[in-house]
Design a protein around this motif. Sequence first.
Motif, PDB file in Angstrom:
ATOM      1  N   THR A  75      -8.867   5.063 -11.693  1.00 42.30           N
ATOM      2  CA  THR A  75     -10.571   5.686 -12.107  1.00 42.30           C
ATOM      3  C   THR A  75     -10.867   3.569 -13.176  1.00 42.30           C
ATOM      4  O   THR A  75     -11.332   2.789 -12.238  1.00 42.30           O
ATOM      5  N   PHE A  76      -9.122   3.228 -13.880  1.00 40.17           N
ATOM      6  CA  PHE A  76     -10.341   1.061 -14.212  1.00 40.17           C
ATOM      7  C   PHE A  76      -9.574   0.622 -13.449  1.00 40.17           C
ATOM      8  O   PHE A  76     -10.400   0.048 -14.146  1.00 40.17           O
ATOM      9  N   LEU A  77      -9.180   0.752 -12.734  1.00 41.75           N
ATOM     10  CA  LEU A  77      -8.059  -0.669 -11.828  1.00 41.75           C
ATOM     11  C   LEU A  77      -9.489  -1.051 -10.951  1.00 41.75           C
ATOM     12  O   LEU A  77     -10.647  -1.516 -10.471  1.00 41.75           O
ATOM     13  N   GLU A  78     -10.319   0.095 -10.519  1.00 34.70           N
ATOM     14  CA  GLU A  78     -11.998   0.407  -9.632  1.00 34.70           C
ATOM     15  C   GLU A  78     -13.040  -0.183 -10.601  1.00 34.70           C
ATOM     16  O   GLU A  78     -13.390  -0.530 -10.359  1.00 34.70           O
ATOM     17  N   ARG A  79     -13.078   0.543 -12.001  1.00 28.56           N
ATOM     18  CA  ARG A  79     -13.985   0.439 -12.633  1.00 28.56           C
ATOM     19  C   ARG A  79     -13.681  -0.975 -12.895  1.00 28.56           C
ATOM     20  O   ARG A  79     -15.318  -1.815 -13.354  1.00 28.56           O
ATOM     21  N   ALA A  80     -12.920  -1.889 -13.153  1.00 31.01           N
ATOM     22  CA  ALA A  80     -12.622  -2.673 -13.932  1.00 31.01           C
ATOM     23  C   ALA A  80     -13.846  -3.788 -12.402  1.00 31.01           C
ATOM     24  O   ALA A  80     -14.409  -4.810 -12.691  1.00 31.01           O
ATOM     25  N   ASP A  81     -12.968  -3.980 -11.499  1.00 40.37           N
ATOM     26  CA  ASP A  81     -13.476  -4.309 -10.769  1.00 40.37           C
ATOM     27  C   ASP A  81     -14.760  -4.191 -10.299  1.00 40.37           C
ATOM     28  O   ASP A  81     -15.776  -5.279 -10.286  1.00 40.37           O
ATOM     29  N   THR A 116       4.641  -6.407 -12.024  1.00 45.14           N
ATOM     30  CA  THR A 116       3.194  -5.992 -12.249  1.00 45.14           C
ATOM     31  C   THR A 116       2.350  -5.207 -13.836  1.00 45.14           C
ATOM     32  O   THR A 116       1.688  -5.975 -13.440  1.00 45.14           O
ATOM     33  N   GLN A 117       3.797  -5.451 -14.576  1.00 47.37           N
ATOM     34  CA  GLN A 117       3.043  -5.416 -15.816  1.00 47.37           C
ATOM     35  C   GLN A 117       2.835  -6.597 -16.567  1.00 47.37           C
ATOM     36  O   GLN A 117       1.077  -7.019 -17.138  1.00 47.37           O
ATOM     37  N   ARG A 118       3.509  -7.261 -16.547  1.00 52.94           N
ATOM     38  CA  ARG A 118       3.420  -8.869 -16.981  1.00 52.94           C
ATOM     39  C   ARG A 118       1.932  -9.585 -16.684  1.00 52.94           C
ATOM     40  O   ARG A 118       0.868  -9.921 -16.773  1.00 52.94           O
ATOM     41  N   HIS A 119       1.308  -8.937 -15.052  1.00 52.29           N
ATOM     42  CA  HIS A 119       0.316 -10.184 -14.622  1.00 52.29           C
ATOM     43  C   HIS A 119      -0.693  -8.505 -15.384  1.00 52.29           C
ATOM     44  O   HIS A 119      -1.780  -9.469 -15.510  1.00 52.29           O
ATOM     45  N   ALA A 120      -1.082  -7.777 -15.826  1.00 50.76           N
ATOM     46  CA  ALA A 120      -1.596  -6.663 -16.173  1.00 50.76           C
ATOM     47  C   ALA A 120      -2.134  -6.888 -17.530  1.00 50.76           C
ATOM     48  O   ALA A 120      -3.213  -7.846 -18.243  1.00 50.76           O
ATOM     49  N   ARG A 132      -7.854 -11.496  -9.491  1.00 45.26           N
ATOM     50  CA  ARG A 132      -6.437 -10.827  -9.431  1.00 45.26           C
ATOM     51  C   ARG A 132      -6.509  -9.565  -9.763  1.00 45.26           C
ATOM     52  O   ARG A 132      -4.921  -9.259 -10.308  1.00 45.26           O
ATOM     53  N   VAL A 133      -7.339  -8.975 -10.079  1.00 45.28           N
ATOM     54  CA  VAL A 133      -7.885  -7.292 -10.228  1.00 45.28           C
ATOM     55  C   VAL A 133      -7.328  -6.754  -8.314  1.00 45.28           C
ATOM     56  O   VAL A 133      -6.382  -6.125  -8.305  1.00 45.28           O
ATOM     57  N   ASN A 134      -7.974  -7.355  -7.706  1.00 41.40           N
ATOM     58  CA  ASN A 134      -6.964  -7.773  -6.330  1.00 41.40           C
ATOM     59  C   ASN A 134      -6.009  -7.318  -6.342  1.00 41.40           C
ATOM     60  O   ASN A 134      -4.566  -6.430  -5.348  1.00 41.40           O
ATOM     61  N   ASP A 135      -5.015  -8.622  -6.543  1.00 44.19           N
ATOM     62  CA  ASP A 135      -3.715  -8.873  -6.179  1.00 44.19           C
ATOM     63  C   ASP A 135      -2.719  -7.696  -6.995  1.00 44.19           C
ATOM     64  O   ASP A 135      -1.956  -6.802  -7.264  1.00 44.19           O
ATOM     65  N   LEU A 136      -3.518  -7.409  -8.727  1.00 42.26           N
ATOM     66  CA  LEU A 136      -2.494  -6.187  -9.250  1.00 42.26           C
ATOM     67  C   LEU A 136      -3.149  -4.812  -8.267  1.00 42.26           C
ATOM     68  O   LEU A 136      -2.289  -4.225  -8.359  1.00 42.26           O
ATOM     69  N   GLY A 137      -4.205  -5.066  -8.355  1.00 44.06           N
ATOM     70  CA  GLY A 137      -4.167  -3.268  -6.706  1.00 44.06           C
ATOM     71  C   GLY A 137      -2.603  -3.154  -6.191  1.00 44.06           C
ATOM     72  O   GLY A 137      -2.175  -1.612  -5.878  1.00 44.06           O
ATOM     73  N   ALA A 138      -3.162  -4.615  -5.116  1.00 45.79           N
ATOM     74  CA  ALA A 138      -1.512  -4.675  -4.157  1.00 45.79           C
ATOM     75  C   ALA A 138      -0.477  -4.734  -4.874  1.00 45.79           C
ATOM     76  O   ALA A 138       1.072  -4.100  -4.004  1.00 45.79           O
TER      77      ALA A 138
END
Length: 318
Positions: free
Chosen positions: A167-173, A268-272, A302-308
């Motif tokens: 939900t929140f990854l999509e919302r940020a995007d 992944t947590q570090r990137h987020a 960066r959000v797309n990279d985080l999703g990947a």
Amino acid sequence: MLSRTADHLFWMARYTERAENTARMLDVNYQTSLLPQSAAVSKVGWQGMLSISELMPLYSKKHGGEVDPQRVMQFMVRDESNPSSIVSCLRAARENARAVRGSLTTEAWETQNQTWLEINRMLAGGEFERDPGQFFEWVKFRSHLSRGVTVGTMLMDEALHFMRLGTFLERADNTARLVDVKFHAVQSDFFGAASEKDQEYDFYHWSAILRSVSGFEIYRKVYRDVIRPERVADLLILRPDMPRSLHASMNEVVANLAMVANDQSAETQRHAGKIRAELQYGHIEEILANGLHAFLTQFLDRVNDLGARISRDFLIPA
């Protein structure tokens, strides 16, 4: 949790949120199209709508180069060949929910299923064409209902955390895309003194943008001032207490990532955390001085990279 199950839950939530955000963007365009404006200005708004969703090539292939408001609305609402249309998103959300029916409560499943059955009935009955504004409100309401039911009935375990992540990854995007295209369309607001008529138009334009993210009353409460573009940007990017802001969305992503962390997810947590820290300590004057478009484009990458990374760490079978 099985990675396949986590994947279905994650995407069920993302598609539900995407349907809501598509309805919000269509609604703001529909509302602003009712204001007195030239055909050229109106066309820019609808082109921006397609550009936000990266759907211009698909639309052009199907309808040619001419951007027609009615065609765009049909394309974004009921065209099943468009993977980001509202009907495609709600179908994908329902299919993902059906695949993990055993991981959902009865209420959560029935909400998804009922939404799918209801939208087919509404589209067949011509309710969208009769009152687009009312239809968009319905889509938003069903998304709110889906979120509320999952939070209110599901065990607070990994299943819920993966849904919240989606939900929140999509919302940020989506919020980043909305801010980017709308500020790009009215860049002139930042320069020089506008005429009284322009200021009046701008008020309605910015009001519509704020309403599209349920932020009009929040803006009034926080700033108690006339609507100014830089404050709209501040509200939608940096305010941690604005539910649809980039900062609030990334706070939720970081918190839910921590709840499902595994042996390989530290990077992944570090990137987020890094994305969240830049929003936490950022200043809107700095962002505007360096270029809002550049900031948002980088944020989207960066959000797309985080999703990947999330897909690689949690959702793809080892």
